[in-house]
Design a protein around this motif. Structure first.
Motif, PDB file in Angstrom:
ATOM      1  N   LEU A   1      16.339  -8.258   0.950  1.00 46.49           N
ATOM      2  CA  LEU A   1      14.891  -8.475   1.014  1.00 46.49           C
ATOM      3  C   LEU A   1      14.432  -7.997   2.387  1.00 46.49           C
ATOM      4  CD1 LEU A   1      12.387  -9.721  -0.397  1.00 46.49           C
ATOM      5  CD2 LEU A   1      12.971 -11.885   0.683  1.00 46.49           C
ATOM      6  N   ARG A   2      13.852  -6.809   2.415  1.00 44.23           N
ATOM      7  CA  ARG A   2      13.461  -6.267   3.722  1.00 44.23           C
ATOM      8  C   ARG A   2      12.246  -7.015   4.265  1.00 44.23           C
ATOM      9  NH1 ARG A   2      13.679   0.334   3.279  1.00 44.23           N
ATOM     10  NH2 ARG A   2      15.901   0.545   2.784  1.00 44.23           N
ATOM     11  N   ILE A   3      12.242  -7.169   5.578  1.00 43.50           N
ATOM     12  CA  ILE A   3      11.065  -7.727   6.246  1.00 43.50           C
ATOM     13  C   ILE A   3      10.025  -6.605   6.449  1.00 43.50           C
ATOM     14  CG2 ILE A   3      11.974  -7.412   8.613  1.00 43.50           C
ATOM     15  CD1 ILE A   3      10.011 -10.498   7.437  1.00 43.50           C
ATOM     16  N   GLU A   4      10.463  -5.369   6.335  1.00 45.97           N
ATOM     17  CA  GLU A   4       9.651  -4.134   6.458  1.00 45.97           C
ATOM     18  C   GLU A   4       9.163  -3.877   7.879  1.00 45.97           C
ATOM     19  OE1 GLU A   4      10.168  -2.529   3.874  1.00 45.97           O
ATOM     20  OE2 GLU A   4      10.073  -3.828   2.125  1.00 45.97           O
ATOM     21  N   THR A   5       8.714  -4.921   8.575  1.00 49.07           N
ATOM     22  CA  THR A   5       8.412  -4.867  10.018  1.00 49.07           C
ATOM     23  C   THR A   5       8.434  -6.303  10.510  1.00 49.07           C
ATOM     24  OG1 THR A   5       6.721  -4.523  11.720  1.00 49.07           O
ATOM     25  CG2 THR A   5       5.925  -4.873   9.485  1.00 49.07           C
TER      26      THR A   5
ATOM     27  N   TYR B   1       0.808  -1.231   0.000  1.00 52.93           N
ATOM     28  CA  TYR B   1       0.000   0.000   0.000  1.00 52.93           C
ATOM     29  C   TYR B   1       0.836   1.274   0.000  1.00 52.93           C
ATOM     30  CZ  TYR B   1      -3.949  -3.035   1.001  1.00 52.93           C
ATOM     31  OH  TYR B   1      -4.898  -4.012   0.923  1.00 52.93           O
ATOM     32  N   TYR B   2       2.026   1.205   0.616  1.00 51.60           N
ATOM     33  CA  TYR B   2       2.809   2.423   0.856  1.00 51.60           C
ATOM     34  C   TYR B   2       3.719   2.797  -0.302  1.00 51.60           C
ATOM     35  CZ  TYR B   2       5.836  -1.531   1.857  1.00 51.60           C
ATOM     36  OH  TYR B   2       6.510  -2.711   1.756  1.00 51.60           O
ATOM     37  N   CYS B   3       3.814   1.938  -1.310  1.00 57.82           N
ATOM     38  CA  CYS B   3       4.911   2.089  -2.269  1.00 57.82           C
ATOM     39  C   CYS B   3       4.479   2.824  -3.535  1.00 57.82           C
ATOM     40  CB  CYS B   3       5.464   0.717  -2.623  1.00 57.82           C
ATOM     41  SG  CYS B   3       6.828   0.808  -3.805  1.00 57.82           S
TER      42      CYS B   3
ATOM     43  N   GLY C   1      15.296   2.717   6.384  1.00 57.30           N
ATOM     44  CA  GLY C   1      15.131   4.145   6.173  1.00 57.30           C
ATOM     45  C   GLY C   1      13.787   4.571   6.706  1.00 57.30           C
ATOM     46  N   PRO C   2      13.601   5.903   6.795  1.00 59.81           N
ATOM     47  CA  PRO C   2      12.323   6.410   7.274  1.00 59.81           C
ATOM     48  C   PRO C   2      11.185   6.063   6.326  1.00 59.81           C
ATOM     49  CG  PRO C   2      13.728   8.198   6.479  1.00 59.81           C
ATOM     50  CD  PRO C   2      14.565   6.965   6.480  1.00 59.81           C
ATOM     51  N   TYR C   3      10.012   5.902   6.891  1.00 59.19           N
ATOM     52  CA  TYR C   3       8.774   5.647   6.140  1.00 59.19           C
ATOM     53  C   TYR C   3       8.240   7.002   5.672  1.00 59.19           C
ATOM     54  CZ  TYR C   3       3.929   3.833   5.661  1.00 59.19           C
ATOM     55  OH  TYR C   3       2.693   3.471   5.219  1.00 59.19           O
ATOM     56  N   ILE C   4       8.005   7.104   4.374  1.00 62.29           N
ATOM     57  CA  ILE C   4       7.671   8.405   3.775  1.00 62.29           C
ATOM     58  C   ILE C   4       6.450   8.237   2.885  1.00 62.29           C
ATOM     59  CG2 ILE C   4       8.571  10.250   2.274  1.00 62.29           C
ATOM     60  CD1 ILE C   4      11.406   9.255   3.009  1.00 62.29           C
ATOM     61  N   GLU C   5       5.592   9.244   2.849  1.00 60.95           N
ATOM     62  CA  GLU C   5       4.434   9.145   1.955  1.00 60.95           C
ATOM     63  C   GLU C   5       4.898   9.073   0.509  1.00 60.95           C
ATOM     64  OE1 GLU C   5       1.393  12.022   2.651  1.00 60.95           O
ATOM     65  OE2 GLU C   5       1.661  11.824   4.810  1.00 60.95           O
TER      66      GLU C   5
HETATM   67  N1  5AD Z   1       8.709   4.972   2.352  1.00 61.34           N
HETATM   68  C1  5AD Z   1       9.911   4.468   2.687  1.00 61.34           C
HETATM   69  N2  5AD Z   1      10.446   3.380   2.130  1.00 61.34           N
HETATM   70  C2  5AD Z   1       9.738   2.780   1.166  1.00 61.34           C
HETATM   71  N3  5AD Z   1       9.997   1.683   0.430  1.00 61.34           N
HETATM   72  C3  5AD Z   1       8.980   1.483  -0.407  1.00 61.34           C
HETATM   73  N4  5AD Z   1       8.049   2.426  -0.241  1.00 61.34           N
HETATM   74  C4  5AD Z   1       8.490   3.248   0.741  1.00 61.34           C
HETATM   75  C5  5AD Z   1       7.956   4.392   1.384  1.00 61.34           C
HETATM   76  N5  5AD Z   1       6.783   4.896   1.049  1.00 61.34           N
HETATM   77  C6  5AD Z   1      11.176   0.851   0.651  1.00 61.34           C
HETATM   78  C7  5AD Z   1      10.763  -0.547   1.139  1.00 61.34           C
HETATM   79  C8  5AD Z   1      11.382  -1.486   0.118  1.00 61.34           C
HETATM   80  C9  5AD Z   1      12.494  -0.632  -0.456  1.00 61.34           C
HETATM   81  C10 5AD Z   1      12.970  -1.061  -1.811  1.00 61.34           C
HETATM   82  O1  5AD Z   1      11.916   0.650  -0.526  1.00 61.34           O
HETATM   83  O2  5AD Z   1      11.337  -0.777   2.427  1.00 61.34           O
HETATM   84  O3  5AD Z   1      11.871  -2.695   0.660  1.00 61.34           O
END
Ligand code: 5AD
Length: 383
Positions: free
Chosen positions: A177-181, A67-69, A248-252
């Motif tokens: 391969l990130r687990i993301e959480t 959803y976030y990508c 890295g930080p989670y970004i919109e």
């Molecule tokens: N914010 C931060 N990181 C993101 N990724 C994908 N979408 C976002 C986002 N909105 C990161 C994921 C993925 C990597 C390739 O990019 O962690 O594993």
């Protein structure tokens, strides 16, 4: 102590509560002391050098709907139910010759390694394409300084085990391969079916069994993610015995699914500054806990601050990933908004990134793969 003389088998993680307090900004002495402890550990375990991996984003075609990508399969099509043409990325896949040019650029810049990243596709044509480019990069980047060619890290998502094997045999020796959480419930909220937490963990295990050096990581600033959750993420990295960490930080993201994200309460939590601080603390605590792994100062740090990647190095990271994607395609590979360097050419990025390491007084590895001591100690070196 010389880098790499400790034995990571004796690794004892700080207690979760202690890591959680540091991650929440409650290290006795503050973030400055936390960062200098992380740097001390880094110097003892992996040394001062910054390893470069030229990052080639070679295709944004993706079959998954995270959803976030910003490059999810239906990016831009569901913003409040209205299609927003400006946030639908133009889908591209680089040609073999464009990919080879990028590999040669990495070689000439002395990077020694490159990372091939794309959206997730599992069709036979894609798999055969990746296999072919791996073989060609290996064959065409063999030099006296790099007798086995560029080191290659692959980042093309979840694949079948036999596909991982084909890629390994074709010359990829590291896989991200990130687990993301590490929280299975949050993972399920972020990733629509058929993705599953268990399958992601299984994939990490298979990659290790095949012989890859394996990297994983999480996004920082996810909803409901406090110090304790991040501390558990670090315990997860240790439990699966990761060699490399990218966070890295989670970004919109412009193309991400706002409606679903809102409904599922998935919009990024905390201010930009808070997410950046948390991401930096996360790098430091991961360094202190995991010791001899490679940790990247990722591009996303720089999306939140112009000097975000230098700060990552100051908090214990030892890998930089200069983008080598052709300038004309960068606009179409925005996983999140504010991604830096999208109007730069590969040459400009190379000079800039070497400057970033120099500004924090760190030497840059020239013509070396820069594998993590953790991996070499565990015997995870390609045959
Ligand atoms: N914010 C931060 N990181 C993101 N990724 C994908 N979408 C976002 C986002 N909105 C990161 C994921 C993925 C990597 C390739 O990019 O962690 O594993």
């Amino acid at each position: 102590m010389e880098p790499g003389t400790s034995t990571s088998d004796e690794r004892v993680l700080p207690p979760v509560e202690e890591m959680a307090a540091w991650l929440d900004g409650r290290h006795p002495g503050g973030d400055g002391v936390l960062a200098s402890r992380a740097r001390e550990t880094m110097l003892a375990e992996v040394g001062p050098a910054v390893h470069m991996r030229g990052l080639l984003e070679f295709s944004n075609s993706c079959t998954q709907g995270c959803y976030y990508c910003g490059i999810r399969n239906d990016a831009g099509r569901s913003v409040r139910g209205v299609r927003r043409a400006e946030s639908v990325p133009l889908r591209f896949t680089l040609s073999e010759s464009e990919i080879l040019d990028a590999a040669r650029h990495c070689l000439n810049a002395g990077f020694g390694s490159m990372t091939l990243q794309s959206g997730e596709r599992r069709d036979p044509a894609f798999v055969a394409f990746v296999e072919r480019i791996l073989r060609r990069i290996k064959a065409e980047t063999t030099t006296p300084e790099l007798p086995e060619g560029l080191g290659i890290t692959l980042c093309v998502g979840e694949q079948r085990r036999d596909v991982y094997e084909r890629f390994f045999n074709a010359g990829a020796h590291r896989y991200l391969l990130r687990i993301e959480t590490s929280d299975p419930d949050l993972f399920a909220r972020l990733h629509p079916p058929p993705q599953s937490f268990d399958r992601r963990v299984q994939a990490l295990t298979e990659l290790q069994e095949i012989g890859y050096q394996v990297g994983t990581g999480v996004m920082i600033g996810l909803p409901g993610q406090g110090g304790e959750e991040l501390a558990r993420d670090i315990s997860f990295f240790a439990a699966i015995d990761a060699d490399m960490i990218g966070m890295g930080p989670y970004i919109e993201a412009p193309g991400s699914a706002y409606v679903e994200m809102n409904r599922r309460s998935l919009l990024p939590a905390g201010s930009t500054a808070e997410r950046l601080r948390r991401a930096l603390r996360m790098i430091a605590v991961t360094r202190i806990a995991l010791r001899d792994v490679n940790i990247a100062a990722t591009t996303a740090l720089q999306a939140l601050s112009p000097t975000g990647r230098e700060a990552g190095l100051m908090f214990g990271a030892n890998v930089l990933m200069p983008i080598v994607t052709p300038g004309s395609r960068r606009d179409s590979y925005q996983l999140y908004q504010g991604k830096p360097c999208i109007d730069e050419a590969a040459e400009a990025c190379t000079a800039c990134i070497i400057g970033r390491a120099a500004r924090v007084s760190r030497p840059v590895t020239q013509n070396g793969w820069g594998d993590a001591p953790h991996a070499t100690r565990k015997g995870r070196i390609p045959a």
